[in-house]
Each structure stands twice: as structure tokens, then as C-alpha cells.
Design an enzyme around this catalytic site. Structure first.
Site, short mmCIF file in Angstrom:
data_model
loop_
_atom_site.label_atom_id
_atom_site.label_comp_id
_atom_site.label_asym_id
_atom_site.label_seq_id
_atom_site.Cartn_x
_atom_site.Cartn_y
_atom_site.Cartn_z
N SER A 63 0.81 -1.23 -0.10
CA SER A 63 0.00 -0.11 -0.02
C SER A 63 0.68 1.52 -0.06
O SER A 63 0.26 2.34 -0.31
CB SER A 63 -0.91 0.02 1.06
N LYS A 66 0.36 3.46 -3.13
CA LYS A 66 -0.83 3.97 -3.26
C LYS A 66 -0.51 5.66 -3.02
O LYS A 66 -1.21 6.68 -3.68
CB LYS A 66 -1.79 3.72 -2.15
N TYR A 188 -4.13 -2.41 -10.22
CA TYR A 188 -4.05 -2.14 -8.73
C TYR A 188 -2.70 -3.23 -8.23
O TYR A 188 -2.17 -3.00 -7.31
CB TYR A 188 -5.38 -2.32 -7.97
N TYR A 240 -4.73 3.94 8.16
CA TYR A 240 -6.09 3.35 8.30
C TYR A 240 -6.74 3.82 9.68
O TYR A 240 -6.70 4.73 10.28
CB TYR A 240 -6.06 1.84 7.93
N VAL A 258 1.51 -3.81 3.58
CA VAL A 258 1.21 -4.92 4.27
C VAL A 258 2.70 -5.80 3.99
O VAL A 258 2.68 -6.86 4.53
CB VAL A 258 0.22 -5.96 4.08
#
Ligand code: GLN
Length: 304
Positions: A63, A66, A188, A240, A258
């Protein structure tokens, strides 16, 4: 301040600490990693560089990618993207579906999976060759050509990515995904499979510490406004449902993945990246959090 000594001591201390985290297993390919890896890399705005442990070994950035996709979308499309994605913390896990239905397919922010999937959709609509162009953008930020996707990780995630598929389908039903569902998922998963070292991550995030300007050639990549907004979004949403805890304990804008990486930015001062694959129950690196918390405590260099 003797940064090398501080980083070496943190590496030594945490290398031997009991690590109660767990390597991500929902993407089977990620389970193969040696769980005891620990890397730390610090780059300062005055171009000093310090590293300890496995800081030059590549790993799956997941991530953290992102942030690259969001930056590239802001360069290519601009503020239009905010019509399709919010900037509020979600307070929910990165792969949670619950808010998406109430909020009519508009993700809370670009760093939860649904938000990043919309960013991918936006890039697919805008670019001729989205995978290669995004990869080349990351290579440019890190000043190296040696950055690639890991196709095994892509395949592993594709065959287990039922929740991500649910996100894209739900958003498509609300009209917030314009391209084919499988094309969006494929892009993605490639983005998440990018492999980089702590050193490369710290280098590539330096634009957010340096008002949008590349350190190695002084090229302006993004405006100061975009750089500030990305830092603000990382601060509020980068971890998050643990973003508050990260602000509370570390006190820097940052982004985790992760694969066990975390990158954190102190605007106008430095950028620091850590890697330790075992994750806490929120999906963030257990030791990475501790290393960064100790670093900002010892150096007294958090943004607060
Ligand atoms: N590829 C992962 C997923 O979609 C990324 C999650 C993460 O790093 N938090 O679930």
C-alpha cells in the site's frame, strides 16, 4: 546529532526484541519472506544518508504504492479526482467495505483499498500504458531504473483478491469505476507488487519533505500545494484505523504497506523508511512503528 549511531542502536535493540507481529498471510506469496528482516534508512534534506540492517534489500511495498499512484493522478488529472474520493480518515480497516455502501461508492480517502482502486481507474482512463508509466514515475522519484513489479505477488493476490473485487464491483454499481473491473484490479495488483528497498523508498518520498522538488536534480515534480496535501492525507489516513496511534506515537505523516514497510516524512527535514515484515493486528509493521516512535522521541524531531 549522530544519526548513524542512533539508527544502529535502534536496529540492534529491535532486532533482538520479542516481535509479536505476524507476516501477512492473506496474500500467500508474502508469507515466504524471512520474518526477521529489519531495515532502517534515513535521508536528510541536506543529502546525508544513513542506513542499518536490511535497508538495501527490496521487498513488496504494497500500500505504500498508493502514495505514488495518488501523486501521479494529481499530476495528470489534478483536483478533479477529489470529486470521486474523499480526504477523511475512515477509522476502519484498509479493506473494509462497510462505509462504501452508505457513502454511495465514494471512498473515504485514497489510501484505503477502495480509494486506491478509484485512483487506479482514473490513471487507466488517462494513460496509454498505465503500468509502465507508473513504474517509470516511481523509478524517476527513486533515481534508479532497477524497480519492477513482482508477477508472482500479482498472481497470488489476484487469486485471493475477493474483497478487492467486491470493492470494485460495488463502486462500479454506483458509477465510480469507469473501466473494466478486471483491468482495474490488474493495474492495482501490479502497483501493490512493486518491490523497493528502504533506501529507495526514502529517496522517492523526499519530494514530500522538499516541497515537491527532486533532491538529486532539483526538478519540481509537484507543487508545494500538492506536496502539503499528500502529507496531510498521509498524516490522517496513511495508517487506516491506526492513523491516530501513528500520529500519537510517531508524530509524522507516513504510509505503511502489508509487506512490512513504513515511510515517514518530516517536511523540510528528513524522510525515514523502515521494513520489518511482521504486522500488528491493524496490518501495520509491529517493529516499524516502534523504531519510528523511538527515533522521533530520541531526536525530538516529530512535526508536533
Ligand atoms: N495489496 C494489498 C491489498 O489490496 C495492499 C494492502 C496494504 O498494504 N495495506 O489488500
Amino acid at each position: 546529532m549522530d544519526y548513524q549511531k542512533i539508527i544502529d542502536e535502534l536496529h540492534q535493540k529491535y532486532k533482538n526484541e520479542d516481535n509479536i507481529g505476524k507476516v501477512a498471510s492473506y496474500i500467500p506469496e508474502l508469507k515466504k519472506i524471512n520474518p526477521n528482516k529489519l531495515g532502517i534508512c534515513l535521508l536528510t534534506l541536506s543529502c546525508e544518508s544513513y542506513g542499518a540492517g536490511d535497508y538495501q534489500e527490496k521487498f513488496s511495498i504494497q500500500s505504500i504504492s498508493k502514495v505514488f499512484a495518488l501523486t501521479y493522478a494529481l499530476i495528470k488529472v489534478g483536483d478533479e479526482i477529489w470529486k470521486r474520493i474523499g480526504v477523511e480518515p475512515s477509522g476502519d480497516p484498509f479493506n473494509s467495505l462497510v462505509q462504501l455502501e452508505f457513502e454511495k461508492g465514494i471512498p473515504r480517502n485514497p489510501f484505503i483499498n477502495s480509494g486506491a482502486l478509484v485512483v487506479c481507474d482514473i490513471l487507466i482512463s488517462k494513460l496509454k500504458n498505465p503500468k509502465l508509466e507508473l513504474l517509470n514515475f516511481v523509478r524517476k522519484l527513486a533515481n534508479t531504473k532497477d524497480i519492477y513489479f513482482n508477477e508472482k505477488v500479482v498472481a497470488s493476490e489476484k487469486s485471493h483478491g475477493f474483497t478487492n473485487a467486491a470493492h470494485v464491483n460495488l463502486m462500479k454499481s454506483f458509477g465510480n469505476i469507469k473501466n473494466d473491473v478486471d483491468v482495474v484490479l490488474d493495474f492495482y495488483y501490479h502497483m501493490c507488487s512493486i518491490e523497493m528497498s528502504c533506501e529507495e523508498l526514502a529517496k522517492s518520498f523526499m519530494i514530500f519533505a522538499n516541497d515537491g522538488v527532486l533532491k538529486y536534480n532539483n526538478e519540481k515534480i509537484i507543487s508545494l500545494g500538492i506536496s502539503k496535501r499528500i502529507n496531510a492525507t498521509m498524516q490522517l489516513c496513511g495508517h487506516y484505523d491506526e492513523a491516530g496511534e501513528f500520529a500519537f506515537r510517531v508524530g509524522l505523516p507516513g504510509k505503511s504497506g502489508v509487506g512490512g514497510g513504513i515511510v515517514a516524512v518530516h517536511p523540510d527535514l528528513y524522510c525515514i523508511a523502515t521494513w520489518s515484515p511482521k504486522l500488528n493486528n491493524k496490518g501495520n509493521s509491529y517493529l516499524g512503528f516502534k523504531v519510528l516512535e523511538s527515533f522521533t522521541t530520541i531526536t525530538k524531531a516529530s512535526i508536533f
